[in-house]
Every structure is written in C-alpha cells, then in structure tokens.
Design an enzyme around this catalytic site. Structure first.
Site, short mmCIF file in Angstrom:
data_model
loop_
_atom_site.label_atom_id
_atom_site.label_comp_id
_atom_site.label_asym_id
_atom_site.label_seq_id
_atom_site.Cartn_x
_atom_site.Cartn_y
_atom_site.Cartn_z
N TRP A 97 0.84 -1.20 0.00
CA TRP A 97 0.00 0.00 0.00
C TRP A 97 0.87 1.24 0.00
O TRP A 97 1.63 1.40 -0.98
CB TRP A 97 -1.13 -0.08 1.05
CG TRP A 97 -0.80 -0.09 2.50
CD1 TRP A 97 -0.98 0.92 3.38
CD2 TRP A 97 -0.31 -1.21 3.27
NE1 TRP A 97 -0.61 0.51 4.64
CE2 TRP A 97 -0.21 -0.78 4.60
CE3 TRP A 97 0.06 -2.52 2.97
CZ2 TRP A 97 0.26 -1.60 5.62
CZ3 TRP A 97 0.52 -3.34 3.98
CH2 TRP A 97 0.61 -2.88 5.28
N ASP A 98 0.86 2.11 1.00
CA ASP A 98 1.56 3.40 0.90
C ASP A 98 2.97 3.22 0.32
O ASP A 98 3.77 2.44 0.85
CB ASP A 98 1.71 4.03 2.29
CG ASP A 98 0.38 4.44 2.89
OD1 ASP A 98 -0.66 4.01 2.39
OD2 ASP A 98 0.41 5.19 3.87
N ARG A 118 2.29 11.29 12.14
CA ARG A 118 2.94 10.28 11.31
C ARG A 118 3.27 10.79 9.91
O ARG A 118 3.02 11.93 9.57
CB ARG A 118 2.05 9.05 11.23
CG ARG A 118 0.66 9.27 10.66
CD ARG A 118 -0.09 7.94 10.64
NE ARG A 118 -1.38 8.02 10.01
CZ ARG A 118 -2.54 7.87 10.64
NH1 ARG A 118 -2.57 7.68 11.94
NH2 ARG A 118 -3.69 7.93 9.98
N ASP A 119 3.83 9.91 9.12
CA ASP A 119 4.10 10.12 7.70
C ASP A 119 5.11 11.25 7.44
O ASP A 119 4.83 12.20 6.69
CB ASP A 119 2.78 10.39 6.94
CG ASP A 119 1.77 9.27 7.10
OD1 ASP A 119 2.13 8.22 7.66
OD2 ASP A 119 0.61 9.44 6.68
N GLU A 151 -3.50 13.11 5.43
CA GLU A 151 -2.49 12.05 5.43
C GLU A 151 -1.40 12.29 4.39
O GLU A 151 -1.63 12.84 3.33
CB GLU A 151 -3.17 10.71 5.12
CG GLU A 151 -4.35 10.45 6.04
CD GLU A 151 -4.44 9.00 6.45
OE1 GLU A 151 -3.71 8.61 7.36
OE2 GLU A 151 -5.25 8.27 5.83
#
Ligand code: FRU
Length: 431
Positions: free
Chosen positions: A54-55, A203-204, A276
């Site tokens: 995924w990501d 996050r991220d 996100e």
C-alpha cells in the site's frame, strides 16, 4: 552538509497566517470530469506475489528529484503478508523496497530493516538519497516491546543505509541507526492523551528542501489540539474532534536527523480529522501541497470522498488556498469509491503524476464498514494490495485536471516522454 542556498529568509515557522481548510471550501467537494480517475482493473501481475503493498514513496534526492542509482530507481512500500485480512495489514506493516531500471518492471528487494526498527510496526514515510547515503523516514507505530498492540506514533529517521548496484540488481543494506526524531508537543500538535475522538495522528514524515529558501523541512500528518470548552467550530463538540493538521519541522543545520517543531502549515479543524501523507510539488514558483483523506474523516455535515486533496501557495509556509476551490484533486469513480488510496504526486515534465495503491474494488458501498461484513474470502478477493495505474494530471495555477493514466506500477524515468494526450478523448473517467 552542502551549503544551503539562501535567496530568501526561511519561510517556515515564522508566524505566517495559519492556513485553514474551511467547512465552506470543503462543502464544494463534488466529483467532476476533471477530478475523477478512471476505473481500475486488476493487473496481470505484481512484483510482490506474497505481500500486499500500500503506501509507497520514491527514493528522492535533496532537490526532490527521483534518485538515479546507476540507472536504477527505488520505491519503498508498506507491505504485509497477502494471506492476512486486508484490514489487518496496518497491525503488522513492514517497509520493503522495489527497484527498476525502466520504471515498469520492478524487482522486490525484500524488507529494508531486520527486526531493529522502532515501533511495533512501521507506517509511512519518505526516503532521501544524499551523497551516497540513504536516509529512511518512517512512523514508529506502537511501542516496541509492548505486549498489546498500541497506537502511539513517533517520527523516526534511519541513517546508515548504503546502496550497491550491479548490471542486474540493486541492494540496500546498512547498519541502520534508528533515531527517534519527534513526538507531539501538546501545544501545536495533539498528543495521544489529548485526543478526543478518532485515533490521533502524528505520522508520515516527508523530507522536503525548499527550492527557494534552501530551508530543510520535514512535513507530517498531525492533529491540532482543541481543548474541551474551546470556542472553535462555534463551540460545537461534535465538530471539534475533526482537527487535522499538516505539521512541519525544520532542520536549521541541514542535518537530516535533527529537527525542531514549528507550527502547522495547514489545519482542517471543524472540517476533517486526517490530512495524510502531506507532500509538496514545486511548480512555476508555486508550492502545491497534497494530502490524502477519507470519506469517513470529514466532520458531520460535510460530504467528501476518499481522495487526493491539494492546496497551493506562493511560499512553503503558506498561506494556502484549496485547489479547484474545494481542495478536491483526484478521487475514485462513484461506482468504485474505494478503488485507490494514499496518493503521492511527483513532477514529470509539464505534468504532475500521481501514484497510489489499488485498494478495494468491485464494491460500490457507501462505507468501508460494509467491507468488514463480507466473508474473509470476499474481503481478500476485493483488495488490490498493489500499486494502481499512475495518474496524469495537468496543472494550471489553482486548477488541476485528470488527463488519463499509465499502467499499474509505471513510474516513468525523468527523461521518458509520455504519449501525447488526445484532448477529445480524455481519461474515460466516469464522474
Ligand atoms: C495512509 C495511512 C498512513 C499510515 C499508513 C498505515 O494509507 O493511514 O497515514 O502511515 O496508512 O498503514
């Protein structure tokens, strides 16, 4: 560290007017031919048969260009074993890398880290190739060693990665050192204990060097604290817990492992809880800030989609205004509303390309909760778990337009010219 260009004063972290994504702007979100991606069909093959992907993010240099390693390019992806239920993947996510010469055929390089990475599992991030060194930024999700699964999130940087190439392969090795970089401070960025609603976010991490000021930044997904009794959102409790923010830290020395928090560059308090994987594409003197968000993270009274949203400003710190008035840039067709997620935009010649992963397909429900009630077999069958077709986007000032798509996993090399687009036959998109 190389000297920083300093054409202008640092822009991030002064006291810019904090940009907001307002409810009025988001109320204009609506599928249009310019914003809807074509329907996705499962690809014939994937470079990783045993894992869901995924990501995903590209290994880039300090200037944001895709790193060229003796003719190879590299992507990093969150992955989990394919036999797990798709919804369980976040609980066991691990980062793997893939490499390719032509940007079409990808080889699985395997997991990047042994079992020394921080967190119970690793969530999304970014990667920097600088002077022969690889730095990997990721989210340590959960506390290592804890018996139960926890949702604590910390920004981590791993240094010490090295790359070896041969004519037929590439490998990333290293005696990685994992540095905890940042935790939320409770003033600008909500901590886990301050969180009032859905799971908080911190996050991220996404490395970005401002091309105009040379300021070295780390963007990340966060939430803005809104204490009980606040008058934000007209004092409406039910709206206040939707408090998304795009956070930023700066590295005054330019050291990729040393960061200081600054105030968020964008907030979506009263509008949306999750902004996100924030990242920026610089184009024609403008900063295009992109985030992914979900249908279910919009505050009550607003209808949004699982989509890529975008904002534009004349400097990295803002003020930002939403692209296409509402912020909507790319979404899924109404008959496949969850077919892709976690979009990542990157510049390619005149266009911006957008990569994402192939999520749930053959499913036109209104909410992902409906997936949970399907049999395990059906949940697995309907989950793509691989990269989707790369989307081509035209950008003109504050407006964007989906032009069409390339194949699944096609991430063109920087000098690759893409087929001319037939303007009379755009995208085949179904709004
Ligand atoms: C987006 C996301 C990221 C996070 C990852 C966890 O798809 O929610 O924000 O890092 O998934 O799997």
């Amino acid at each position: 560290m190389p000297d920083r260009p300093s054409n202008r004063e640092p822009n991030v972290g002064g006291d810019p007017p904090r940009s907001r994504w307002s409810r009025e702007q988001a109320a204009g979100i609506e599928r249009t031919p310019e914003t809807v991606a074509p329907i996705i069909y499962p690809p014939e093959s994937t470079p990783a048969e045993d894992v869901h992907v995924w990501d995903t993010w590209l290994l880039r240099d300090r200037h944001g260009r895709v790193a060229d390693l003796d003719g190879w390019r590299v992507v990093f992806s969150l992955t989990a074993p394919r036999d797990l239920l798709p919804g369980k993947r976040h609980d066991v996510a691990a980062i793997r890398y893939f490499y390719s010469r032509d940007g079409r055929r990808w080889h699985d390089g395997g997991p990047v880290f042994a079992d020394d990475a921080l967190g119970q599992r690793q969530w999304a991030g970014s990667a920097l190739y600088d002077d022969g060194d690889v730095y990997l930024y990721y989210t340590a999700a959960g506390t290592e060693g804890a018996a139960e699964l926890t949702y604590t999130q910390r920004l981590v940087g791993a240094s010490g990665g090295t790359v070896t190439t041969t004519g037929s392969s590439l490998s990333i090795d290293g005696l990685w050192t994992h540095h905890e970089l940042l935790r939320p401070d409770g003033e600008w960025y909500e901590t886990e204990s301050q969180s009032r609603g859905m799971i908080y976010t911190f996050r991220d991490p996404w490395f970005y060097e401002d091309p105009e000021t040379g300021e070295v930044c780390l963007l990340f997904e966060a939430n803005a604290p809104v204490p009980e009794g606040s008058d934000r959102c007209g004092g409406d409790d039910g709206l206040q817990e939707f408090n998304g923010a795009v956070g930023v830290a700066v590295s005054p020395s330019g050291d990729p492992m040393e960061w200081e928090l600054r105030p968020p560059i964008l907030e979506s308090v009263c509008t949306n809880q999750e902004l996100e994987r924030p990242h920026v594409v610089y184009r024609d003197g403008r900063y295009y800030l992109f985030v992914s968000s979900h249908m279910h993270t919009f505050a009550p009274g607003l209808e949004g989609y699982d989509a890529l949203y975008g904002f534009v400003a004349d400097s990295l710190g803002g003020p930002y205004r939403p692209l296409n008035d509402s912020g909507l840039v790319v979404t899924n067709p109404h008959n496949a509303p969850f077919q892709a997620y976690s979009w990542m935009a990157f510049p390619h010649r005149e266009e911006i390309l957008v990569e994402s992963f192939f999520n749930y397909f053959d499913f036109a429900g209104d909410s992902l909760d409906e997936i949970a009630h399907l049999s395990e077999r059906e949940q697995r069958r309907r989950f793509g778990g691989t990269l989707g077709p790369t989307i081509r986007l035209a950008v003109d000032g504050d407006r964007t337009r989906v032009l069409g798509t390339l194949d699944h996993w096609h991430i063109p090399t920087s000098n690759e010219s893409l087929p001319d687009f037939d303007v009379d036959d755009p995208a085949g998109a179904v709004p």
